[in-house]
Design a protein around this motif. Sequence first.
Motif, PDB file in Angstrom:
ATOM      1  N   TYR A 160      16.521 -77.135 -23.810  1.00  0.00           N
ATOM      2  CA  TYR A 160      16.591 -78.567 -23.536  1.00  0.00           C
ATOM      3  C   TYR A 160      15.992 -78.889 -22.167  1.00  0.00           C
ATOM      4  N   GLU A 161      16.209 -78.008 -21.187  1.00  0.00           N
ATOM      5  CA  GLU A 161      15.629 -78.239 -19.861  1.00  0.00           C
ATOM      6  C   GLU A 161      14.111 -78.185 -19.914  1.00  0.00           C
ATOM      7  N   ALA A 162      13.565 -77.235 -20.679  1.00  0.00           N
ATOM      8  CA  ALA A 162      12.107 -77.158 -20.816  1.00  0.00           C
ATOM      9  C   ALA A 162      11.556 -78.392 -21.519  1.00  0.00           C
ATOM     10  N   ALA A 163      12.304 -78.876 -22.537  1.00  0.00           N
ATOM     11  CA  ALA A 163      11.847 -80.081 -23.239  1.00  0.00           C
ATOM     12  C   ALA A 163      11.881 -81.293 -22.322  1.00  0.00           C
TER      13      ALA A 163
ATOM     14  N   ASP B 180       8.891 -81.333 -20.153  1.00  0.00           N
ATOM     15  CA  ASP B 180       7.703 -81.775 -20.891  1.00  0.00           C
ATOM     16  C   ASP B 180       7.744 -83.250 -21.240  1.00  0.00           C
ATOM     17  N   GLY B 181       8.823 -83.961 -20.866  1.00  0.00           N
ATOM     18  CA  GLY B 181       8.903 -85.393 -21.110  1.00  0.00           C
ATOM     19  C   GLY B 181       9.488 -85.774 -22.453  1.00  0.00           C
ATOM     20  N   ALA B 182      10.167 -84.863 -23.135  1.00  0.00           N
ATOM     21  CA  ALA B 182      10.754 -85.170 -24.442  1.00  0.00           C
ATOM     22  C   ALA B 182      12.024 -85.982 -24.263  1.00  0.00           C
ATOM     23  N   GLY B 183      12.172 -87.042 -25.086  1.00  0.00           N
ATOM     24  CA  GLY B 183      13.368 -87.863 -25.058  1.00  0.00           C
ATOM     25  C   GLY B 183      14.488 -87.267 -25.894  1.00  0.00           C
ATOM     26  N   VAL B 184      15.546 -88.048 -26.077  1.00  0.00           N
ATOM     27  CA  VAL B 184      16.710 -87.568 -26.815  1.00  0.00           C
ATOM     28  C   VAL B 184      16.358 -87.268 -28.262  1.00  0.00           C
ATOM     29  N   ILE B 185      15.646 -88.180 -28.899  1.00  0.00           N
ATOM     30  CA  ILE B 185      15.293 -87.991 -30.307  1.00  0.00           C
ATOM     31  C   ILE B 185      14.328 -86.824 -30.454  1.00  0.00           C
ATOM     32  N   ARG B 186      13.374 -86.743 -29.563  1.00  0.00           N
ATOM     33  CA  ARG B 186      12.396 -85.654 -29.634  1.00  0.00           C
ATOM     34  C   ARG B 186      13.083 -84.294 -29.431  1.00  0.00           C
ATOM     35  N   ARG B 187      14.031 -84.232 -28.515  1.00  0.00           N
ATOM     36  CA  ARG B 187      14.752 -82.975 -28.297  1.00  0.00           C
ATOM     37  C   ARG B 187      15.588 -82.615 -29.526  1.00  0.00           C
ATOM     38  N   PHE B 188      16.149 -83.618 -30.164  1.00  0.00           N
ATOM     39  CA  PHE B 188      16.941 -83.342 -31.363  1.00  0.00           C
ATOM     40  C   PHE B 188      16.063 -82.820 -32.491  1.00  0.00           C
ATOM     41  N   VAL B 189      14.884 -83.430 -32.677  1.00  0.00           N
ATOM     42  CA  VAL B 189      14.013 -83.056 -33.789  1.00  0.00           C
ATOM     43  C   VAL B 189      13.329 -81.716 -33.533  1.00  0.00           C
TER      44      VAL B 189
ATOM     45  N   LEU C 293      16.705 -74.914 -34.412  1.00  0.00           N
ATOM     46  CA  LEU C 293      17.616 -73.831 -34.060  1.00  0.00           C
ATOM     47  C   LEU C 293      18.930 -73.911 -34.839  1.00  0.00           C
ATOM     48  N   LEU C 294      19.191 -75.069 -35.441  1.00  0.00           N
ATOM     49  CA  LEU C 294      20.430 -75.252 -36.193  1.00  0.00           C
ATOM     50  C   LEU C 294      20.227 -75.051 -37.692  1.00  0.00           C
ATOM     51  N   THR C 295      19.001 -74.786 -38.123  1.00  0.00           N
ATOM     52  CA  THR C 295      18.747 -74.652 -39.567  1.00  0.00           C
ATOM     53  C   THR C 295      19.535 -73.523 -40.230  1.00  0.00           C
ATOM     54  N   PRO C 296      19.799 -72.369 -39.584  1.00  0.00           N
ATOM     55  CA  PRO C 296      20.654 -71.387 -40.258  1.00  0.00           C
ATOM     56  C   PRO C 296      22.064 -71.899 -40.530  1.00  0.00           C
ATOM     57  N   ILE C 297      22.616 -72.702 -39.606  1.00  0.00           N
ATOM     58  CA  ILE C 297      23.938 -73.284 -39.806  1.00  0.00           C
ATOM     59  C   ILE C 297      23.893 -74.345 -40.904  1.00  0.00           C
ATOM     60  N   ILE C 298      22.828 -75.140 -40.916  1.00  0.00           N
ATOM     61  CA  ILE C 298      22.681 -76.148 -41.971  1.00  0.00           C
ATOM     62  C   ILE C 298      22.592 -75.474 -43.334  1.00  0.00           C
ATOM     63  N   PHE C 299      21.837 -74.404 -43.411  1.00  0.00           N
ATOM     64  CA  PHE C 299      21.705 -73.668 -44.671  1.00  0.00           C
ATOM     65  C   PHE C 299      23.047 -73.096 -45.118  1.00  0.00           C
ATOM     66  N   PHE C 300      23.787 -72.522 -44.183  1.00  0.00           N
ATOM     67  CA  PHE C 300      25.105 -71.961 -44.510  1.00  0.00           C
ATOM     68  C   PHE C 300      26.043 -73.041 -45.039  1.00  0.00           C
TER      69      PHE C 300
END
Length: 333
Positions: A223-226, A229-238, A244-251
């Motif tokens: 998140y600090e790197a994002a 780079d100027g990424a906003g809240v929505i961009r950081r979420f997407v 990084l949360l896709t394995p949890i979503i799949f489970f």
Amino acid sequence: MTDNDVAVVRTKPRSSGAPPEPAADAPAPKPERAKRGIGTTIRSRERWAALSFMSPWFLGLLAITVGPMVASFYLSFTDYSLGVGEWIGTENYERMLDDPRLAQSVKVTAIYTFVSVPLQLAAALGLALLLDRGLRGMSFYRSVFYLPSLLGASVAIAIMWRQVFGSEGLVNQVLALFGIQGQGWVSHPDYALGTLIILNVWTFGSPMIIFLAGLRQIPAMYYEAAKVDGAGVIRRFVNVTLPLLTPIIFFNLVLQIINSFQSFTQAFIVSSGKGGPADSTLFLTLYLYDQGFTKFNMGYASAIAWLLLAIIAIFTALNFLMSKFWVFYGDND
């Protein structure tokens, strides 16, 4: 000096690297087989001790899981009813093709699953994101939001739900404050299934806790790197949180799809065990119960159970096959 008086000098032979031969009167060393035999005996005893401790689980597996599965598979090829049965081959499975109520139950279960599960996971992820912001009283909020998952499948909650969405329930009372005329939501064919979908969405606590644990495992440096780079809240979420949360979503997706296909209590209580009105809440599990324990068609009910198992297995396999296209693991190239 004669030849007999000449001292014979024996030189010590060079060492060839081989161990010296034991003396004739030295005791024979114990064979390695004896040492291995002691170790093998100890390992054998440990193995038998482990099996003895695991034997209750194996007995339970055979008596409660494997045994009933084998029996139901056999009964699915019979017309078994109240202790009397006759082998009829594949007639029960052929009967499924011409059973309109079975087709309706599959349709209702599919709608319930593919509408409620995405909404439930979306609600769970949204609340997990809010709780991950470090609110005060985090333990209290986790307990409160997790409570519906513990109670959602209970008979008491299903009875309460039927009262809340009844013609004189809480929902209609709230609507009356705004001058809106309510109706019996659970007794209307167009809305009865919707009330059960809302009930399933309400039980978001279990996937929410899993999402919250997954969010805590995402390193803050991403998140600090994002941000750099100027990424906003929505961009950081997407671009950071979701991948990084896709394995949890799949489970959670696999678990909730399996659970939704097996839903029974809510529909049974709300519809009084009939699947009404007009079969709008006739889940596949409810139709299986009706055939097996109301009409005592155990053979046909067993065939429906194996159909349900096949449906769950197919969707689970599809999830695993499709996961390689959207699930991101840390060791992926």
